[in-house]
Design a protein around this motif. Sequence first.
Motif, mmCIF file in Angstrom:
data_model
loop_
_atom_site.group_PDB
_atom_site.id
_atom_site.type_symbol
_atom_site.label_atom_id
_atom_site.label_comp_id
_atom_site.label_asym_id
_atom_site.label_seq_id
_atom_site.Cartn_x
_atom_site.Cartn_y
_atom_site.Cartn_z
ATOM 1 N N ASP A 92 -46.154 3.321 -44.212
ATOM 2 C CA ASP A 92 -47.645 3.285 -43.558
ATOM 3 C C ASP A 92 -47.369 3.061 -41.896
ATOM 4 N N SER A 93 -46.142 2.835 -41.567
ATOM 5 C CA SER A 93 -46.082 2.881 -40.070
ATOM 6 C C SER A 93 -46.559 4.153 -39.389
ATOM 7 N N ILE A 94 -46.448 5.287 -40.229
ATOM 8 C CA ILE A 94 -46.892 6.493 -39.718
ATOM 9 C C ILE A 94 -48.271 6.722 -40.038
ATOM 10 N N ASP A 95 -49.050 6.157 -39.154
ATOM 11 C CA ASP A 95 -50.397 6.109 -39.318
ATOM 12 C C ASP A 95 -51.028 7.325 -38.437
ATOM 13 N N GLU A 96 -52.544 7.321 -38.738
ATOM 14 C CA GLU A 96 -53.244 8.211 -37.865
ATOM 15 C C GLU A 96 -52.828 8.475 -36.417
ATOM 16 N N GLU A 97 -52.760 7.410 -36.038
ATOM 17 C CA GLU A 97 -52.715 7.398 -34.299
ATOM 18 C C GLU A 97 -51.320 7.985 -33.942
ATOM 19 N N MET A 98 -50.459 7.653 -34.913
ATOM 20 C CA MET A 98 -49.053 8.044 -34.597
ATOM 21 C C MET A 98 -48.880 9.552 -35.130
#
Length: 112
Positions: A92-98
């Motif tokens: 989940d750390s790879i989110d839309e912002e990233m």
Amino acid sequence: MVQGISLPDNQVLEFKAKIFKVIGDANRLKILEILRNGENCQCEIIPFVDQSQPTVSRHLRLLEDAGLIRSRKDGTRVYFKVVDSHIYTLVDSIDEEMIELISQEQAKKIGL
């Protein structure tokens, strides 16, 4: 050694690299997502992954060999579940912002 930088032990780095390698496949990420809400039978996983039974079995084996999931047999069915839900913190750390930021950087490199 670069001054002021302390690197983790090589074994730790190798372990982390192994985890990234195993989850670095969209189908295995899909399997982890299917298992996010709990245990599922392999027969329930196959239709969502949309691959053959042997291919899904291979993905499950790789995830299990990496220690990310575990299996149990109940009659002729094999059930899988995630060993530790912390794996989802990483996923989940790879989110839309990233995703947006990285996409912009990639676009810059190819001149878009």
